[in-house]
Design a protein around this motif. Sequence first.
Motif, PDB file in Angstrom:
ATOM      1  N   LYS A  74       1.051  -1.188  -0.055  1.00 11.26           N
ATOM      2  CA  LYS A  74      -0.106  -0.099   0.250  1.00 11.26           C
ATOM      3  C   LYS A  74       0.852   1.382  -0.023  1.00 11.26           C
ATOM      4  O   LYS A  74       1.768   1.590   0.948  1.00 11.26           O
ATOM      5  N   ILE A  75       0.766   2.210  -0.803  1.00  8.43           N
ATOM      6  CA  ILE A  75       1.365   3.549  -0.910  1.00  8.43           C
ATOM      7  C   ILE A  75       1.004   4.249   0.101  1.00  8.43           C
ATOM      8  O   ILE A  75      -0.340   4.514   0.001  1.00  8.43           O
ATOM      9  N   ILE A  76       1.963   4.805   0.698  1.00  7.52           N
ATOM     10  CA  ILE A  76       1.474   5.844   1.778  1.00  7.52           C
ATOM     11  C   ILE A  76       2.091   7.150   1.539  1.00  7.52           C
ATOM     12  O   ILE A  76       1.702   8.065   2.455  1.00  7.52           O
ATOM     13  N   SER A  77       3.302   7.380   1.225  1.00  6.62           N
ATOM     14  CA  SER A  77       3.862   8.617   0.851  1.00  6.62           C
ATOM     15  C   SER A  77       4.885   8.741  -0.572  1.00  6.62           C
ATOM     16  O   SER A  77       4.659   7.643  -1.123  1.00  6.62           O
ATOM     17  N   LEU A  78       5.014   9.962  -0.651  1.00 10.27           N
ATOM     18  CA  LEU A  78       5.597  10.292  -1.956  1.00 10.27           C
ATOM     19  C   LEU A  78       6.851  11.623  -1.793  1.00 10.27           C
ATOM     20  O   LEU A  78       6.375  12.511  -0.907  1.00 10.27           O
ATOM     21  N   ASN A  79       7.865  11.305  -2.445  1.00  9.11           N
ATOM     22  CA  ASN A  79       8.695  12.304  -2.486  1.00  9.11           C
ATOM     23  C   ASN A  79       8.958  12.707  -4.002  1.00  9.11           C
ATOM     24  O   ASN A  79       9.415  12.097  -4.855  1.00  9.11           O
ATOM     25  N   ILE A  80       8.196  14.026  -4.088  1.00  8.01           N
ATOM     26  CA  ILE A  80       7.851  14.676  -5.457  1.00  8.01           C
ATOM     27  C   ILE A  80       9.381  14.813  -6.070  1.00  8.01           C
ATOM     28  O   ILE A  80       9.662  14.798  -7.382  1.00  8.01           O
TER      29      ILE A  80
END
Length: 390
Positions: A74-80
Amino acid sequence: MRVVVVGGGFGGVKTALLLANKPGIEVILVTPKTNFEYHGALYRSATGHSPLELVLPLRDIFKRAKNVKIFYDKIISLNIHKQVLFGESGQAYPYDNVVFAMGNVVNYFGIEGMEKHSHPMDTIGNTMQLRQEIMRLVRTAGSNHTIRFAVIGGGATGVELAAELPSFIRRVVKRYALGKRKVEIVLVEGAPRVLPMLQERASAKVAQRLRKLGVHLQLSTKVNACKSGAVCLSVGDLKADLIIWTAGSKIAPFFSQYPDIFQLEKGRVHVDEHLRVFGHKHLYVIGDNAATPYSGMAQTALHDAKYVAATLIRENQGKPARTYQARHPLYVVPVGPRWAIVQNKKKILGGYRGWRIRRQADLWIFRNFEPYGKAIVTWRKGSRLARFFR
């Protein structure tokens, strides 16, 4: 090019499938579920039909896809800035492009007690539990007790379930030789008509059909709260043995974590003419998550997937993207056994012919994910009853 597809529903699986075995493209599909679930037919599983129609193992769908890797996470965070996603497992997923197709979650609109005291219909597991609860009530109720089912929400899911319940309950009574049972099904809707997304003429046909099946309609009624054994309505309390919530959904909460990246428009992500997040050309949002004209429909999710997959292939070939064009969906809602309402723009059709169109639409869905021969086998399972009825 590395493409990370987030979500194992219609849009996500179709995108990954269309990118399968395309030269120069690596696909990472991230989803917490091991199967693709056909949510458009959940009501059938809840009312005694085989759940085998609803589940397609992802490993079978992608067994010939050499460039697709599936991660059950499950994807929980993003570093753009670093172009990397992080999963609940701790796994990092670097990307060149991301396709977000995370689907919806249940929305109770903050109604007090609703989540605790009602049954949702958002997963196969929940519908199986609901089916068992319906059967338990019918089998254990006394002959003098009126079993009342309150279905909250007069959209497609609520209408489909309420319309199918009478025939399902009759099968349960017959299967277990239960004798006479008193049953009342109440469909509660805040709008002045059922299926408010359709034309008034279509809604009127459906309302007539529901009443013929014995479903009581409680329209223009606001739900204020829910407690054990009752729903608190604007017109007074409605006592019920079983309360079923079908009235709301919202996009995955992941997007609200990043308000500087994802701008929400009526609860969905605002996208440009290429289904990309404004200011972030490597982030695509499709299906239920995107604020497009017909968002929320399986047909739209599949259409979006085809567009984005074609766009990514063109990008990999150094070609410019074409502009996204929304496609008007065909609305088909089953209303009891062998009856469905169909709305194709201004054309409306109800009855057995509508039901046949719905069954053909189901087959079309499966053909998006399986070879024709296997799709036929899966499709036929939708007409079977679960084993306990055999």
